[in-house]
Design a protein around this motif. Structure first.
Motif, PDB file in Angstrom:
ATOM      1  N   ASN A 253     -38.389  14.103 -32.161  1.00 23.69           N
ATOM      2  CA  ASN A 253     -39.701  13.815 -31.584  1.00 23.69           C
ATOM      3  C   ASN A 253     -39.628  13.109 -30.236  1.00 23.69           C
TER       4      ASN A 253
ATOM      5  N   ARG B 261     -45.237  13.582 -31.463  1.00 22.14           N
ATOM      6  CA  ARG B 261     -45.132  15.033 -31.552  1.00 22.14           C
ATOM      7  C   ARG B 261     -43.673  15.465 -31.668  1.00 22.14           C
ATOM      8  N   PRO B 262     -43.418  16.435 -32.535  1.00 27.30           N
ATOM      9  CA  PRO B 262     -42.059  16.982 -32.533  1.00 27.30           C
ATOM     10  C   PRO B 262     -41.849  17.781 -31.251  1.00 27.30           C
ATOM     11  N   THR B 263     -40.627  17.733 -30.757  1.00 24.10           N
ATOM     12  CA  THR B 263     -40.298  18.386 -29.497  1.00 24.10           C
ATOM     13  C   THR B 263     -40.702  19.862 -29.489  1.00 24.10           C
TER      14      THR B 263
END
Lengths: 231, 281, 258, 281
Positions: D99, D137-139
């Protein structure tokens, strides 16, 4: 240079061939009674610990190893999520856990394989957490070891590369699917005939689903190997 | 023959996770045009391309290709993809064979032509895109400019009537960009239709017969490449800048207190010529 | 693709402390597996499903689809357990249904019928626990819990890297697949096998290329031996713990009574 | 303090396959400059960056960093990388954490700061790059523009003195490109040095204090961003076009038969102002 190429080819073989199993072969969450789930965890754990240790010493030597192990795990996971065209016209999923035993040894790959199984359980809902031990034993431990030794043995006997590849794949595949059948038969023996009767039933059912898939995957691997040999 | 290549009505695409990429888009594409598709990142340009090649199916709405409603069975798709070629933005995902020649022959082989016909077509496509001397090179050792040309050659060899190109010049230096655009000019022909998506308004302004602007899954403008840049609302909504040739010409007119005129210069050369012949002073 | 992952980040229970969700889901899973009682299983299944649909707000249609996912395994597994074979001469008690072919007898015994009914309920109960966890708790968050719990960092690092790269490869694989399909690569079985082989090969070459680039990027940012990050902050909620304890406690009581 | 950040002499880099990426390159980088590195695809720009960060070692030649010869032991590299940050072209090759916040904290954690200091720096870097609301947020849910900003934030949080950016605006639409360039302006500071590689001559012309042009593994020009575009040889050799503001100004001067002058407008606004104030007529 030549040497590294061979290493890469070994690596790919093990990634591609070893656990040629439909995702449907993963023993799902809740299917094994708790005592069997614990038992298979206990059986796999020593391999995972040894694998972990071997990875740790390799990472200490060369920190980049960590990256390539992570990438391999992801690669194998993606293969299992791809749809493969099947001879029967329908499609199914290839390759559960792949194991690049030769680069890192089958022990190290048992850890990577288990991580892939974990992600299959949590991201794809194939397999489970309590049954992870059993699945890891059949797919991340037995398969790679069988394939690894068959491949080594066949090369030592001077058999052709393709034959060695084929045998490694075939026996690795056969091994995992027999082990899964054993695991299920042990947990659910028949009242009549006990373990053996139950084993033959499970093995029979899985043979039906495995054979068409194995044909497709065999062809697939020929294409991949031809491609990678050019490098 | 119907001169509408594509006729799209109310095309909506919803992804499995519930988000919408296209929201009731309508658009008609005429045969033989050079169309620039403009729009900000995320406007839905790539999704539209995937629909035009039958790689995605509409959630709602319908697409007519050459007057017939698009179908998604194997045979219909085969016939569609013979006629509509798509060049993706990232050439790495498009080149998957061991060497250049093999990659270019992938499409023609799948068309089921005989080997001699395939070889001829591949040779021709390599010559057109100037990659003949790369033919035995492994694809992943190529530079970005070479990869893009090989990707185009792979589509060229299938001789599609309709070309879809997703940002063909992104990441290329000016020299290679010009090379790609020259290639497109040589492909262009009254019965070939080219749709090119780009962020480069200068390129679109100079090259296109027609400009389509997308924003948030819809078409917000379709028309000639001069009037679009007069439409401040469209420009603002789609994050578009004015092409510099256009803007300079406007500024020059203004600085000399001259009235707007119909004929805008489209290229640097035209603008400079305007300057030299003193037309605008 | 990978919708479970997407829901894990955007669901009604995303702000609940991950450890609370993990303890809750896993303890219910282990308890129901241990007692293997149909009533306990059914109640657990109902509670979990209700939480997934009403609290986490996962669409019902998607949840039902997930429940059907292991259908093949349940079907083949239960059929195998249900039907037994024996030589004709053997006599078996408790036969519920039987059929004779030649020297063989296929039958379903009362016991195996019971085993299967029990198995099916336990399986659905277990997967509802698993789904509750995976649909509400993102992997990234589970990983930070694992780090806090002092799981060996190398293992957590490996899991994390695998997770991150899965999505990179997924995009690449999808893009290659689309470009092959557009050039008619999947027109027949033969072409399909060939195309897929090429896809896998170039994906593999991608693995080798990526690993070089990523290693450089890590080194550029001063990588030593472990991936270390700051952790996310979640707060425990005594209300959530209470709910979890009440649910688990009542299940234990119910089990005791029955 | 030596004001030469980098002093490179005869730097040669040969890859394992025998090809040369750099061929006896010499270059001196002064502190506090905004430098645009131009050159065609394959000129060796990225390889040079990898050398400046100690990620590659010279086959021949040497690099001095702040007056001292670069060393490649672990301690020396760590100290170098504290001071020199690199942003790669493809953010997917740079972001490896699951993230956003974690990824940004990776560099600072490696510097061995305490958790509170790291958290503060990460918060600051996220605010500067406007990614604060993406922090959990996840990448893999990020768009390209967001990924690029997160990649920059990850370097920003380490507060390097020298920034190396490889094509930071490639693939972005004009809106996001401008956002990245504004970010660089806010980073810039008399004791920070920024080296940015790009294909976009307009961007280089407008932004840079100094332009370095590479071709075929060597530096073929180093100097101010106006004179380089007077040097036709360099432009031809490196496939460079003239920035349009520059070219228009030249054309305007010529059309009015005015002499060349020293002060060229650098931005569209300056050019337009020149027009309005009639300076050039």
């Amino acid at each position: 240079m030549k040497r590294t190429n061979w290493k890469i080819i070994y690596f790919v073989i093990l990634l591609l061939f070893v656990p040629k199993r439909a995702l449907a072969m993963h023993i799902m969450e809740g299917f094994l009674p708790i005592e069997w789930a614990i038992f298979w965890w206990a059986v796999s754990l020593p391999f995972l610990i040894l694998g972990y240790r071997s990875i740790r010493s390799k990472v200490r030597e060369n920190p980049e190893t960590k990256m390539i192990l992570g990438l391999s795990g992801a690669f194998v996971f993606i293969l299992s999520a791809l749809k493969i065209p099947s001879v029967t016209g329908s499609s199914s999923h290839p390759t559960g856990v792949g194991l690049g035993s030769i680069l890192f040894g089958p022990l190290a790959m048992s850890v990577v394989g288990s991580i892939v199984l974990l992600f299959q359980a949590v991201l794809l809902a194939h397999g489970g957490l309590t049954t992870l031990g059993a699945n890891a034993f059949s797919m991340a431990v037995c398969g790679p070891f069988i394939a690894y030794f068959v491949f080594k043995g066949a090369t030592k006997l001077g058999w052709s590369f393709s034959l060695a590849v084929f045998l490694a794949a075939a026996f690795g595949d056969l091994g995992t699917y027999v082990v899964t059948s054993v695991q299920l038969a042990l947990a659910f023996p028949s009242e009549v005939g006990g373990f053996m009767a139950s084993f033959s039933k499970f093995a029979g059912i899985f043979a039906l689903t495995q054979i068409p898939l194995a044909i497709s995957e065999g062809l697939l691997t020929v294409v991949v190997m031809n491609f990678l040999k050019k490098y | 023959m119907d001169e509408h290549i594509f006729h799209i009505e109310g095309l909506t695409h919803q992804f499995a996770d519930g988000t919408f990429a296209l929201k009731g888009l309508s658009l008609t594409i005429q045969q033989g045009k050079k169309i620039a598709l403009l729009g900000n990142n995320g406007a839905g340009k790539s999704t539209l391309f995937l629909h035009l090649n039958g790689l995605l199916q509409p959630t709602e709405g319908k697409i007519r290709f050459k007057g017939k409603k698009m179908k998604y069975d194997r045979k219909a798709l085969l016939s569609l993809r013979k006629q509509v070629g798509i060049v993706f933005q990232d050439p790495d995902s498009q080149l998957f064979s061991a060497n250049v020649q093999q990659d270019i022959s992938f499409g023609p082989m799948n068309l089921g032509w005989d080997r001699i016909a395939v070889q001829e077509k591949v040779n021709w496509a390599m010559a057109e895109t100037e990659v003949t001397e790369l033919k035995d090179r492994p694809t992943h050792f190529l530079s970005l400019g070479q990869k893009k040309r090989v990707a185009i050659a792979g589509v060229l060899a299938m001789e599609p009537d309709v070309w879809l190109l997703d940002e063909p010049t992104a990441g290329l230096d000016p020299y290679f960009s010009r090379q790609i655009m020259n290639l497109l000019d040589s492909i262009h022909h009254p019965d070939k239709t080219i749709i090119l998506s780009t962020h480069d308004v200068n390129l679109a302004y100079q090259w296109a017969d027609e400009v389509v602007v997308m924003n948030d899954g819809k078409v917000i403008y379709q028309g000639d490449p001069v009037s679009v840049f007069h439409d401040e609302d469209v420009l603002l909504q789609a994050h578009l800048e004015k092409p510099w040739v256009f803007e300079m010409f406007q500024a020059l007119l203004q600085s000399r207190n001259l009235a707007e005129r119909d004929l805008f210069p489209r290229t640097k050369e035209e603008l400079l010529q305007n300057l030299e012949t003193e037309k605008i002073y | 693709m990978l919708l479970i992952d997407k829901y894990a980040y955007f669901n009604g229970l995303k702000d609940v402390h991950p450890l609370e969700k993990m303890v809750f889901a896993l303890s219910l899973l282990l308890f129901s597996l241990t007692v293997r009682d149909m009533a306990v299983s059914l109640i657990t299944f109902t509670v979990m499903s209700a939480l997934i649909i009403f609290a986490a707000k996962i669409p019902l249609s998607y949840y039902l689809k997930l429940l059907l996912l292991p259908g093949f395994f349940i079907l083949s597994g239960t059929i195998t357990i249900l039907f037994s074979f024996t030589g004709k001469s053997t006599s078996i008690s408790n036969i519920w249904w039987s059929w004779k072919i030649g020297n063989w007898q296929i039958f379903i015994s009362d016991d195996s019928f019971g085993t299967v009914a029990n198995l099916v309920t336990v399986v659905f109960c277990s997967i509802s626990c698993l789904y509750f966890l995976t649909l509400t708790t993102p992997i990234t968050v589970i990983l930070s819990v694992l780090r806090k719990l002092k799981v060996p960092s190398l293992l957590v690092d490996l899991i994390e890297l695998t997770y991150r790269f899965i999505f990179i490869f997924l995009d690449t694989a999808l893009a290659i697949h689309q470009s092959q399909a557009s050039r008619l690569g999947y027109g027949s079985f033969r072409k399909g096998i060939r195309s897929l082989g090429l896809l896998i090969s170039s994906l593999f070459l991608g693995v080798l290329q990526r690993s070089g680039q990523l290693t450089m990027a890590m080194n550029a940012r001063g990588y030593q031996e472990n991936l270390s990050y700051i952790e996310d902050t979640y707060t425990y909620s005594s209300r959530n713990w209470l709910i979890a304890i009440v649910i688990l406690g009542s299940l234990i009581l119910i089990n005791g009574y029955l």
